[in-house]
Scaffold this motif. Structure first.
Motif, PDB file in Angstrom:
ATOM      1  N   UNK A 183      25.004   3.542  63.062  1.00 44.44           N
ATOM      2  CA  UNK A 183      25.018   4.655  62.126  1.00 44.44           C
ATOM      3  C   UNK A 183      25.146   4.128  60.711  1.00 44.44           C
ATOM      4  N   UNK A 184      24.246   4.567  59.830  1.00 46.51           N
ATOM      5  CA  UNK A 184      24.257   4.164  58.426  1.00 46.51           C
ATOM      6  C   UNK A 184      24.524   5.380  57.548  1.00 46.51           C
ATOM      7  N   UNK A 185      25.478   5.250  56.648  1.00 41.61           N
ATOM      8  CA  UNK A 185      25.804   6.336  55.723  1.00 41.61           C
ATOM      9  C   UNK A 185      24.954   6.200  54.464  1.00 41.61           C
ATOM     10  N   UNK A 186      23.952   7.077  54.326  1.00 46.70           N
ATOM     11  CA  UNK A 186      23.066   7.012  53.162  1.00 46.70           C
ATOM     12  C   UNK A 186      23.583   7.849  51.996  1.00 46.70           C
ATOM     13  N   UNK A 187      24.377   8.866  52.291  1.00 43.91           N
ATOM     14  CA  UNK A 187      24.964   9.712  51.252  1.00 43.91           C
ATOM     15  C   UNK A 187      26.146  10.446  51.873  1.00 43.91           C
ATOM     16  N   UNK A 188      26.928  11.173  51.077  1.00 41.73           N
ATOM     17  CA  UNK A 188      28.071  11.900  51.650  1.00 41.73           C
ATOM     18  C   UNK A 188      27.687  12.911  52.714  1.00 41.73           C
ATOM     19  N   UNK A 189      26.384  13.263  52.802  1.00 38.90           N
ATOM     20  CA  UNK A 189      25.949  14.258  53.783  1.00 38.90           C
ATOM     21  C   UNK A 189      24.851  13.746  54.707  1.00 38.90           C
ATOM     22  N   UNK A 190      24.499  12.486  54.587  1.00 38.72           N
ATOM     23  CA  UNK A 190      23.369  11.968  55.355  1.00 38.72           C
ATOM     24  C   UNK A 190      23.769  10.756  56.169  1.00 38.72           C
ATOM     25  N   UNK A 231      25.825  16.105  67.237  1.00 39.01           N
ATOM     26  CA  UNK A 231      26.622  15.188  68.035  1.00 39.01           C
ATOM     27  C   UNK A 231      27.008  15.926  69.316  1.00 39.01           C
ATOM     28  N   UNK A 232      26.475  15.481  70.457  1.00 36.89           N
ATOM     29  CA  UNK A 232      26.703  16.171  71.726  1.00 36.89           C
ATOM     30  C   UNK A 232      27.544  15.292  72.639  1.00 36.89           C
ATOM     31  N   UNK A 255      31.925  10.854  60.928  1.00 38.02           N
ATOM     32  CA  UNK A 255      31.620   9.424  60.944  1.00 38.02           C
ATOM     33  C   UNK A 255      31.547   8.941  59.497  1.00 38.02           C
ATOM     34  N   UNK A 256      32.420   8.035  59.130  1.00 36.70           N
ATOM     35  CA  UNK A 256      32.447   7.472  57.777  1.00 36.70           C
ATOM     36  C   UNK A 256      32.490   8.561  56.709  1.00 36.70           C
ATOM     37  N   UNK A 257      33.183   9.657  57.021  1.00 38.18           N
ATOM     38  CA  UNK A 257      33.317  10.743  56.060  1.00 38.18           C
ATOM     39  C   UNK A 257      32.204  11.762  56.100  1.00 38.18           C
ATOM     40  N   UNK A 258      31.185  11.568  56.937  1.00 40.54           N
ATOM     41  CA  UNK A 258      30.076  12.508  57.057  1.00 40.54           C
ATOM     42  C   UNK A 258      30.336  13.407  58.270  1.00 40.54           C
ATOM     43  N   UNK A 259      30.362  14.705  58.060  1.00 42.34           N
ATOM     44  CA  UNK A 259      30.617  15.647  59.144  1.00 42.34           C
ATOM     45  C   UNK A 259      29.308  16.051  59.826  1.00 42.34           C
ATOM     46  N   UNK A 260      29.285  15.903  61.156  1.00 46.24           N
ATOM     47  CA  UNK A 260      28.109  16.227  61.943  1.00 46.24           C
ATOM     48  C   UNK A 260      28.462  17.361  62.901  1.00 46.24           C
TER      49      UNK A 260
END
Length: 311
Positions: A183-190, A231-232, A255-260
């Motif tokens: 998993x790569x965090x590209x932005x606070x929402x991506x 996320x299932x 994940x890393x601050x990103x909510x899914x």
């Protein structure tokens, strides 16, 4: 943060080296490139010295028009800060003076042999830098692209994640990663989901073994990466634990601050779990457009009550 060097840029974009051959291990730490325009005329208040510096046709034409002494001052002011490298997108003609300065300061000077405009090249470069410098973690699970929606399948070992992925592939969806998902965090929402290269295109099925899905089913069944939207969590069946509420409150996994958005699907022999995942993906699309089946249902009930059709 991942490590990226000037040499990686040369390999990725087929850049030609004019100077700084011995400095190709210079680290790249910033995920955006910079075009030094104001700096050439003496404004250095916000000069991002750690970014890759891009020189397009406008910058090169400006330098060509300067006298030797002016050029020495303008270029000298910039190379003094030792950016990781310069990339010229306007060809290599007439760059002798720039090559000289970069050799003196041991700064890589590179030329992009590309048909794209400078702006287009910067877009491609920024995208590459953003993805490769993004913070990342690895999790145990499966990543699929279902109807264009990136889905994480999680659950304890042996629950049937890979078998479910194989069923989804048979229904026309795409595998991204099996067993280990990066998993790569590209932005606070991506959040981007991909593989770890070693497991690329492989699917491990108990009792069958390791499968290369591309070799078996063709290129269309595999996707290199996908934006994670769902996320299932797959769990064992628990009697009387499910209910038929019109709509569950939205849950999230972080994940890393990103909510899914997340949900749980319980497994039981005969249950069409692949179909449920397809329904979840389609329902996610509808939620993004602001539609709620539960809200529409309740509005119909209220309309019937208002009109006296229900007492």
């Amino acid at each position: 943060m991942n490590k990226l060097t000037v040499g990686d840029l040369i390999e990725k974009f087929s850049l030609k080296i004019l100077a700084g051959e011995d400095q190709l291990q210079q680290p790249i730490t910033q995920s955006r490139a910079h075009r030094p325009g104001l700096e050439f005329v003496g404004h250095f208040d916000f000069f991002p010295t750690e970014r890759v510096q891009i020189l397009g046709r406008k910058e090169i034409n400006y330098l060509h028009k300067l006298s030797h002494e002016e050029r020495k001052v303008r270029i000298g002011n910039i190379v003094h800060y030792h950016p990781p490298c310069f990339i010229v997108t306007a060809g290599e003609e007439g760059l002798t003076y720039l090559t000289h300065f970069c050799k003196e300061e041991r700064i890589p000077l590179l030329v992009a042999n590309t048909v794209e405009t400078t702006s287009e090249f910067i877009i491609m470069l920024d995208a590459y830098l953003l993805k490769n410098l993004a913070p990342e973690i690895s999790i145990h699970g499966v990543c699929m692209n279902v109807f264009g929606v990136g889905v994480l399948l999680r659950g304890q070992s042996g629950i049937g994640k890979s078998e479910l992925a194989h069923t989804l592939i048979g229904r026309g969806h795409r595998l991204v990663a099996d067993d280990m998902v990066v998993l790569k965090k590209l932005s606070p929402r991506t959040l981007l989901g991909t593989h770890d290269e070693k497991t690329k295109e492989f699917l491990a099925l108990r009792s069958i073994g390791l499968l290369n899905v591309v070799r078996m089913y063709g290129r269309k069944v595999f996707q290199d990466e996908t934006r994670i939207s769902l996320d299932i969590h797959l769990t064992k069946w628990q009697k009387d634990s499910l209910n038929n509420e019109l709509e569950h409150d939205q849950s999230f996994t972080e994940y890393m601050g990103v909510k899914i958005p997340s949900l749980e699907i319980q497994l039981q022999p005969g249950r069409d779990v692949a179909g449920l995942i397809e329904a979840a993906a389609n329902n996610w699309y509808l939620r993004q457009s602001g539609y709620s089946a539960a809200e529409e249902f309740m509005s119909r009930i209220e309309a019937d009550l208002t009109n006296g059709r229900i007492e």
